[in-house]
Design a protein around this motif. Structure first.
Motif, short mmCIF file in Angstrom:
data_model
loop_
_atom_site.label_atom_id
_atom_site.label_comp_id
_atom_site.label_asym_id
_atom_site.label_seq_id
_atom_site.Cartn_x
_atom_site.Cartn_y
_atom_site.Cartn_z
N GLU A 189 0.83 -1.20 0.00
CA GLU A 189 0.00 0.00 0.00
C GLU A 189 0.87 1.26 0.00
O GLU A 189 0.56 2.24 -0.69
N GLN A 190 1.94 1.24 0.76
CA GLN A 190 2.83 2.40 0.81
C GLN A 190 3.50 2.64 -0.55
O GLN A 190 3.58 3.78 -1.01
N SER A 198 2.40 1.69 -3.46
CA SER A 198 1.36 2.13 -4.38
C SER A 198 1.06 3.62 -4.20
O SER A 198 0.91 4.35 -5.18
N GLU A 199 1.01 4.06 -2.94
CA GLU A 199 0.78 5.48 -2.66
C GLU A 199 1.94 6.32 -3.17
O GLU A 199 1.74 7.41 -3.73
N ARG A 210 -0.62 10.30 4.21
CA ARG A 210 -1.34 10.50 2.95
C ARG A 210 -2.42 9.45 2.77
O ARG A 210 -3.53 9.74 2.30
N ILE A 211 -2.11 8.21 3.12
CA ILE A 211 -3.09 7.13 3.00
C ILE A 211 -4.27 7.37 3.91
O ILE A 211 -5.44 7.22 3.51
N LEU A 234 3.94 8.73 3.94
CA LEU A 234 3.02 7.94 3.12
C LEU A 234 1.81 7.49 3.92
O LEU A 234 0.68 7.51 3.42
N ASP A 292 1.67 6.55 -6.96
CA ASP A 292 0.57 7.46 -7.32
C ASP A 292 0.99 8.92 -7.12
O ASP A 292 0.66 9.80 -7.93
N TRP A 293 1.70 9.17 -6.04
CA TRP A 293 2.17 10.51 -5.72
C TRP A 293 3.10 11.02 -6.83
O TRP A 293 2.94 12.14 -7.34
N LYS A 341 -6.54 10.14 2.59
CA LYS A 341 -7.40 9.69 1.50
C LYS A 341 -8.58 8.88 2.03
O LYS A 341 -9.69 8.97 1.52
#
Length: 405
Positions: A85-86, A88-89, A384-385, A381, A92-93, A388
């Protein structure tokens, strides 16, 4: 020439005079719209010049800081301690930053391709490492799935790993092994072929929309044909032919000894020829009014045929004005974002935008200064997750839209 006041005499008078006919009213509207469009362009150009001087340097500095952030963050992509997940974030960033740089018109001389290459190389490095660690059991499962879809396909472990990184390579192997024409999974009936989200629906509403669009197109086409027919009649009139011949005689460059005036007349003659070819009666009238002081008193049929010509010109000017306000060129983008009712409002709009840019640059500089380890990046990260997860989708979309130039 008749002694009474005619159409061309009236249009040469002040536009503030009350029009005495439909033609004069249309001509005054054309002059008004032409001035409006010219004034709009002048104001837009002035605002753009101000923007280039006052704001663009801040835009370019922000782009440089974002570019530095992309390069800095990209180096963390291959780190094994990041969770799925990190990572992926993080990707995306970085992609969001690259999209911003790619689509922003005022980034200066930043080499976006080189920055993107840095990101892609780090991402490929991670993907290659991840593929190399795929256990044999999963590769065998992947092989079995492909063989079920494509009987007879034989692939080594290395080829399977390559396909994992680049799925397009599967088609290359299918062609090499003579399996490229495999049609086992193609639809077996017309019903299956149209059983997709993109297929046409026989819903009544959809068909109504289709026929409404068709009928609208048909009406517009018929209307244009009628207009063209009137313009054909207009250009067959003896009066416009007479005006054209007089203009051609006066503007012919071969009769002009002065080189500068000869070049000017050559351009005017080209304009006149193009107007005749395109049946642009408006340009013909403009040229005539400009170069002759006398007048022509149009007969009723010619006047009637002039009406759609002038109406078309007004429609063209209005369409141009809409493009002036709705275009995606740099000048229009700046106009839409910063224009105000007064100079003070424009100045405030500039100041607010510059302040927002500077704040973002300060945040990036601070992040580049402290976020130097995987541990600190993971904290960023995670924040940010969480943001969201707690942000409504509609609000997130509005926020993204707000910060798009």
């Amino acid at each position: 020439m008749k002694a009474n006041t005619t159409f061309l005499q009236n249009v040469k008078q002040s536009t503030t005079a009350k029009p005495s006919s439909e033609l004069e009213l249309l001509w005054q509207r054309i002059e008004k719209h032409t001035k409006r469009n010219a004034n709009f362009d002048t104001k837009k150009q002035g605002l753009f010049t101000q923007f280039k001087e006052q704001v663009e340097p801040h835009e370019q500095y922000q782009a440089q800081m974002i570019a530095q952030q992309v390069i800095h963050l990209s180096q963390f992509i291959p780190r094994k301690s990041l969770t799925v997940e990190q990572r992926s974030e993080l990707v995306d960033w970085i992609n969001a930053d690259l999209d911003y740089l790619s689509n922003h018109p005022f980034t200066g001389d930043i080499d976006i391709a080189a920055i993107s290459h840095t990101f892609r190389s780090q991402l490929d490095k991670h993907n290659q490492a991840a593929v190399n660690e795929i256990p044999a059991s999963e590769l065998n499962m992947f092989r079995a799935m492909l063989q079920q879809d494509f009987p007879g396909l034989e692939l080594t472990d290395e080829q399977l790993k390559e396909i994992t990184l680049d799925p397009k390579l599967l088609y290359q192997h299918l062609d090499e092994q003579g399996l490229g024409d495999n049609t086992e999974h193609e639809p077996n009936s017309a019903d299956e072929a149209f059983n997709t989200g993109d297929a046409y629906s026989d819903d009544d509403e959809d068909w109504d929309d289709f026929f409404d669009q068709y009928e609208h197109f048909d009406r517009d086409e018929i209307k244009q044909q009628k207009t063209n027919s009137k313009l054909e009649k207009l250009f067959k009139s003896s009066q416009l032919n007479k005006m054209y011949k007089r203009l051609a005689s006066k503007l012919h460059p071969d009769k002009e000894p002065d080189p500068a005036k000869k070049a000017e007349k050559h351009q005017l003659m080209q304009q006149l020829g193009e107007a005749r070819k395109a049946k642009d009666g408006f340009t013909l009238l403009q040229l005539y009014i400009t170069h002759f002081d006398d007048d022509v008193d149009f007969d009723e049929e010619t006047k009637a045929n002039l009406v759609p010509l002038l109406q078309n010109k007004i429609a063209e000017l209005n369409a141009l004005h809409r493009r002036q306000k709705q275009g995606n060129d740099e000048h229009t983008l700046v106009w839409r974002k910063f224009n105000g009712r007064s100079k003070a409002q424009i100045k405030e709009n500039f100041a607010n935008h510059i302040a927002a840019l500077n704040n973002e640059c300060d945040e990036i500089a601070e992040r580049l200064g402290y976020c130097t380890t995987v541990k600190l990046l993971k904290e960023e990260l995670n924040d940010r997750i969480l943001d969201k997860r707690h942000m409504p989708a509609s609000f997130q979309a509005a926020l993204e839209s707000m910060f798009n130039f």
